[in-house]
Scaffold this motif. Structure first.
Motif, PDB file in Angstrom:
ATOM      1  N   SER A  58       0.858  -1.176   0.000  1.00 28.11           N
ATOM      2  CA  SER A  58       0.000   0.000   0.000  1.00 28.11           C
ATOM      3  C   SER A  58       0.895   1.227   0.000  1.00 28.11           C
ATOM      4  O   SER A  58       2.108   1.126   0.207  1.00 28.11           O
ATOM      5  CB  SER A  58      -0.944   0.009   1.209  1.00 28.11           C
ATOM      6  OG  SER A  58      -2.002  -0.903   1.017  1.00 28.11           O
ATOM      7  N   ASN A  59       0.297   2.392  -0.202  1.00 21.34           N
ATOM      8  CA  ASN A  59       1.106   3.585  -0.428  1.00 21.34           C
ATOM      9  C   ASN A  59       0.876   4.671   0.609  1.00 21.34           C
ATOM     10  O   ASN A  59      -0.255   5.085   0.857  1.00 21.34           O
ATOM     11  CB  ASN A  59       0.826   4.130  -1.831  1.00 21.34           C
ATOM     12  CG  ASN A  59       1.695   5.312  -2.151  1.00 21.34           C
ATOM     13  OD1 ASN A  59       1.281   6.448  -1.979  1.00 21.34           O
ATOM     14  ND2 ASN A  59       2.912   5.041  -2.585  1.00 21.34           N
ATOM     15  N   THR A  60       1.953   5.139   1.191  1.00 20.28           N
ATOM     16  CA  THR A  60       1.903   6.151   2.250  1.00 20.28           C
ATOM     17  C   THR A  60       1.284   7.459   1.766  1.00 20.28           C
ATOM     18  O   THR A  60       0.433   8.054   2.444  1.00 20.28           O
ATOM     19  CB  THR A  60       3.322   6.410   2.776  1.00 20.28           C
ATOM     20  OG1 THR A  60       3.840   5.193   3.312  1.00 20.28           O
ATOM     21  CG2 THR A  60       3.333   7.487   3.838  1.00 20.28           C
ATOM     22  N   TYR A  61       1.715   7.909   0.601  1.00 18.23           N
ATOM     23  CA  TYR A  61       1.230   9.184   0.073  1.00 18.23           C
ATOM     24  C   TYR A  61      -0.288   9.166  -0.088  1.00 18.23           C
ATOM     25  O   TYR A  61      -0.993  10.057   0.398  1.00 18.23           O
ATOM     26  CB  TYR A  61       1.920   9.466  -1.271  1.00 18.23           C
ATOM     27  CG  TYR A  61       1.247  10.520  -2.118  1.00 18.23           C
ATOM     28  CD1 TYR A  61       1.405  11.875  -1.836  1.00 18.23           C
ATOM     29  CD2 TYR A  61       0.457  10.162  -3.203  1.00 18.23           C
ATOM     30  CE1 TYR A  61       0.793  12.847  -2.619  1.00 18.23           C
ATOM     31  CE2 TYR A  61      -0.161  11.125  -3.990  1.00 18.23           C
ATOM     32  CZ  TYR A  61       0.008  12.465  -3.695  1.00 18.23           C
ATOM     33  OH  TYR A  61      -0.604  13.416  -4.469  1.00 18.23           O
ATOM     34  N   PRO A  67      -7.759   7.831   3.579  1.00 22.30           N
ATOM     35  CA  PRO A  67      -8.577   8.510   4.595  1.00 22.30           C
ATOM     36  C   PRO A  67      -7.758   9.172   5.703  1.00 22.30           C
ATOM     37  O   PRO A  67      -8.312   9.774   6.609  1.00 22.30           O
ATOM     38  CB  PRO A  67      -9.383   7.356   5.171  1.00 22.30           C
ATOM     39  CG  PRO A  67      -8.448   6.203   5.135  1.00 22.30           C
ATOM     40  CD  PRO A  67      -7.676   6.374   3.853  1.00 22.30           C
ATOM     41  N   GLY A  68      -6.440   9.049   5.660  1.00 25.35           N
ATOM     42  CA  GLY A  68      -5.583   9.584   6.708  1.00 25.35           C
ATOM     43  C   GLY A  68      -5.102   8.487   7.636  1.00 25.35           C
ATOM     44  O   GLY A  68      -5.854   7.574   7.989  1.00 25.35           O
ATOM     45  N   GLU A  69      -3.823   8.586   8.026  1.00 22.57           N
ATOM     46  CA  GLU A  69      -3.243   7.542   8.884  1.00 22.57           C
ATOM     47  C   GLU A  69      -3.874   7.502  10.265  1.00 22.57           C
ATOM     48  O   GLU A  69      -3.915   6.441  10.903  1.00 22.57           O
ATOM     49  CB  GLU A  69      -1.729   7.726   9.000  1.00 22.57           C
ATOM     50  CG  GLU A  69      -1.274   9.014   9.664  1.00 22.57           C
ATOM     51  CD  GLU A  69      -1.238  10.208   8.724  1.00 22.57           C
ATOM     52  OE1 GLU A  69      -0.741  11.264   9.166  1.00 22.57           O
ATOM     53  OE2 GLU A  69      -1.683  10.090   7.550  1.00 22.57           O
ATOM     54  N   GLY A  70      -4.402   8.646  10.713  1.00 25.12           N
ATOM     55  CA  GLY A  70      -5.043   8.679  12.027  1.00 25.12           C
ATOM     56  C   GLY A  70      -6.272   7.788  12.069  1.00 25.12           C
ATOM     57  O   GLY A  70      -6.483   7.029  13.021  1.00 25.12           O
ATOM     58  N   ASP A  91       5.079   1.704   0.759  1.00 20.29           N
ATOM     59  CA  ASP A  91       6.047   2.595   0.136  1.00 20.29           C
ATOM     60  C   ASP A  91       5.995   3.926   0.872  1.00 20.29           C
ATOM     61  O   ASP A  91       4.958   4.318   1.410  1.00 20.29           O
ATOM     62  CB  ASP A  91       5.689   2.768  -1.346  1.00 20.29           C
ATOM     63  CG  ASP A  91       6.752   3.533  -2.116  1.00 20.29           C
ATOM     64  OD1 ASP A  91       7.790   3.871  -1.522  1.00 20.29           O
ATOM     65  OD2 ASP A  91       6.535   3.802  -3.305  1.00 20.29           O
ATOM     66  N   SER A  92       7.108   4.646   0.879  1.00 20.35           N
ATOM     67  CA  SER A  92       7.169   5.903   1.635  1.00 20.35           C
ATOM     68  C   SER A  92       6.402   7.029   0.962  1.00 20.35           C
ATOM     69  O   SER A  92       6.129   8.054   1.579  1.00 20.35           O
ATOM     70  CB  SER A  92       8.626   6.339   1.802  1.00 20.35           C
ATOM     71  OG  SER A  92       9.180   6.684   0.541  1.00 20.35           O
ATOM     72  N   GLY A  93       6.063   6.854  -0.316  1.00 24.47           N
ATOM     73  CA  GLY A  93       5.388   7.926  -1.057  1.00 24.47           C
ATOM     74  C   GLY A  93       6.341   8.765  -1.874  1.00 24.47           C
ATOM     75  O   GLY A  93       5.913   9.669  -2.597  1.00 24.47           O
ATOM     76  N   THR A 129       7.948   8.609   7.852  1.00 25.92           N
ATOM     77  CA  THR A 129       8.198   7.516   8.790  1.00 25.92           C
ATOM     78  C   THR A 129       7.104   7.449   9.849  1.00 25.92           C
ATOM     79  O   THR A 129       6.607   6.365  10.184  1.00 25.92           O
ATOM     80  CB  THR A 129       9.572   7.684   9.452  1.00 25.92           C
ATOM     81  OG1 THR A 129      10.575   7.794   8.432  1.00 25.92           O
ATOM     82  CG2 THR A 129       9.898   6.500  10.352  1.00 25.92           C
ATOM     83  N   ARG A 130       6.709   8.609  10.362  1.00 25.82           N
ATOM     84  CA  ARG A 130       5.627   8.636  11.361  1.00 25.82           C
ATOM     85  C   ARG A 130       4.336   8.079  10.785  1.00 25.82           C
ATOM     86  O   ARG A 130       3.633   7.298  11.444  1.00 25.82           O
ATOM     87  CB  ARG A 130       5.410  10.073  11.853  1.00 25.82           C
ATOM     88  CG  ARG A 130       4.249  10.203  12.848  1.00 25.82           C
ATOM     89  CD  ARG A 130       3.859  11.643  13.083  1.00 25.82           C
ATOM     90  NE  ARG A 130       3.473  12.340  11.874  1.00 25.82           N
ATOM     91  CZ  ARG A 130       2.307  12.182  11.254  1.00 25.82           C
ATOM     92  NH1 ARG A 130       1.413  11.314  11.709  1.00 25.82           N
ATOM     93  NH2 ARG A 130       2.034  12.867  10.160  1.00 25.82           N
ATOM     94  N   ILE A 131       4.010   8.462   9.560  1.00 25.50           N
ATOM     95  CA  ILE A 131       2.788   7.965   8.919  1.00 25.50           C
ATOM     96  C   ILE A 131       2.834   6.446   8.805  1.00 25.50           C
ATOM     97  O   ILE A 131       1.860   5.751   9.127  1.00 25.50           O
ATOM     98  CB  ILE A 131       2.605   8.611   7.534  1.00 25.50           C
ATOM     99  CG1 ILE A 131       2.342  10.111   7.670  1.00 25.50           C
ATOM    100  CG2 ILE A 131       1.454   7.943   6.768  1.00 25.50           C
ATOM    101  CD1 ILE A 131       2.459  10.876   6.361  1.00 25.50           C
ATOM    102  N   GLN A 132       3.968   5.925   8.381  1.00 28.93           N
ATOM    103  CA  GLN A 132       4.087   4.467   8.218  1.00 28.93           C
ATOM    104  C   GLN A 132       4.051   3.745   9.565  1.00 28.93           C
ATOM    105  O   GLN A 132       3.528   2.632   9.666  1.00 28.93           O
ATOM    106  CB  GLN A 132       5.369   4.132   7.456  1.00 28.93           C
ATOM    107  CG  GLN A 132       5.311   4.576   5.999  1.00 28.93           C
ATOM    108  CD  GLN A 132       6.561   4.189   5.237  1.00 28.93           C
ATOM    109  OE1 GLN A 132       6.647   3.120   4.657  1.00 28.93           O
ATOM    110  NE2 GLN A 132       7.546   5.084   5.256  1.00 28.93           N
ATOM    111  N   ASN A 133       4.587   4.382  10.597  1.00 33.22           N
ATOM    112  CA  ASN A 133       4.460   3.814  11.940  1.00 33.22           C
ATOM    113  C   ASN A 133       2.989   3.686  12.325  1.00 33.22           C
ATOM    114  O   ASN A 133       2.567   2.666  12.885  1.00 33.22           O
ATOM    115  CB  ASN A 133       5.179   4.683  12.965  1.00 33.22           C
ATOM    116  CG  ASN A 133       6.693   4.541  12.958  1.00 33.22           C
ATOM    117  OD1 ASN A 133       7.391   5.269  13.644  1.00 33.22           O
ATOM    118  ND2 ASN A 133       7.228   3.615  12.177  1.00 33.22           N
TER     119      ASN A 133
END
Length: 370
Positions: A58-61, A67-70, A91-93, A129-133
């Motif tokens: 899946s893709n971070t960007y 819908p947002g990582e939150g 992927d980091s985006g 990195t925070r988003i992927q965490n």
């Protein structure tokens, strides 16, 4: 994450390995289907699993935009959100951000506009990195600058300095011990830059390494050179991921050069345009020659589509603009890719990869594309 090197092919650099993650094991070499928005296009998770997929992307960007990582984190993480209990790589985006027509690349990251609202958004190594965490995939990727092709040596040299600096920030920002963070080797098509970038990343001691900046228009011959430039400097005891690759011939040539993991949107994207992969090449099922063709798409394939439906039926579905056409074709194409890499794994174990690749491509190219 743990990587075990099981077998090396005696006449090529092909490797047979196993990656162990919190959500299961991955037998390598492996193809990873792409579910950019936390879904493979036209396929349910159950259908993806039935193809034999061991890990998806899946893709971070895209997930950050919606819908947002939150929200995904509140849902219990990406695995629970999309109901997929096997490994996931995010992927980091970086590739998506650098593909945008209007963006500003700064020393600390990239500024771009939200594709829907137009709001300015910043994405840098710490943020990616925070988003992927928060997403919680088994494997996360460092945020890098994806160098366009063609590129000058001077630009690429400056770019890898940025990528290496960002890689250090990613490592410092990474906060999940249950998630492996891979570094990404850049350097365009320049041998010295690929070598220097790889050696610097290896010194940082990532648990795995990716080769990025390929499948950006350089063609198969340059792709092979980029892998040849990079692979000798990657550690043998860690997985190697060639990003965004590709066609069957690209994957087999890269397995021969020591790569372990591959991803691409081609199987599902081609499925939506009626292009299906078979052991004798590609078929374009909207062609009228398939109107009365009652053979399976590929008689050698064991997928749900080939077990139950004919080329004539798929031809009808495409002409009738039925959604089922994309679903059945995606099931087949993903299964074709997974069967191909399973054959590669078996051949490596038997010490016959070069023969397997030669015979596979001879049959695959025997009837051309129709």
């Amino acid at each position: 994450m743990k990587f075990d090197l099981i077998k090396k092919d005696p006449t090529t650099r092909a490797r047979r390995g196993r990656v162990t993650t919190p959500h299961g094991t991955i037998e390598t070499p492996i193809f990873m289907p792409v579910g950019t928005h936390a879904a493979l296009k036209a396929m349910s998770p159950a259908q993806v699993e039935e193809t034999g997929a061991q890990i998806i992307l899946s893709n971070t960007y895209h997930l950050h935009l919606r819908p947002g990582e939150g929200l995904i984190s509140k849902a219990g993480g990406l695995h629970k959100f999309m109901s997929w209990d096997k490994p996931i790589l995010t992927d980091s985006g970086g590739f998506q951000v650098f593909s945008l027509p209007k963006k500003k690349i700064a020393e600390d990251g990239v500024y771009f506009r939200h594709e829907i609202s137009g709001q300015e958004i910043f994405l840098g190594p710490a943020e990616a990195t925070r988003i992927q965490n928060e997403l919680g995939a088994d494997i996360a990727m460092a945020f890098d600058e994806c160098i366009p092709y063609p590129s000058t040596h001077a630009y690429a040299a400056q770019s890898i300095k940025k990528t290496l600096r960002w890689a250090e920030i990613c490592m410092k920002s990474h906060a999940r011990p249950d998630q492996a963070l891979f570094g990404i080797v850049q350097g365009s098509t320049f041998e010295d830059l690929r070598r220097d970038c790889a050696k610097a990343l290896v010194d940082m001691d990532f648990p795995g390494y990716a080769v990025g900046g390929v499948s950006v228009g350089e063609g198969l011959e340059l792709l092979k050179k980029v892998v040849d430039y990079t692979e000798p400097f990657l550690p043998e005891n860690k997985p190697r991921y060639l990003m965004g690759v590709g066609l069957p011939e690209d994957i087999l040539e890269s397995i021969e050069r020591g790569m372990d993991m591959f991803d691409c949107v081609i199987p599902t994207r081609y499925a939506r345009s009626a292009t299906l992969f078979t052991s004798h090449g590609r078929l374009r099922l909207t062609h009228r020659r398939y109107r009365r063709d009652f053979f399976p798409v590929d008689p050698a394939c064991d997928c749900y589509c080939c077990r139950n439906f004919s080329r004539a039926y798929l031809h009808h579905l495409y002409n009738a603009n039925e959604i089922l056409s994309a679903t059945l074709a995606a099931i087949h194409n993903v299964r074709f890719y997974l069967n191909m890499v399973a054959g590669a794994r078996d051949a490596i174990e038997q010490g016959t990869f070069a023969e397997f690749k030669r015979e596979f491509l001879a049959e695959y190219n025997s009837q051309g594309k129709s």
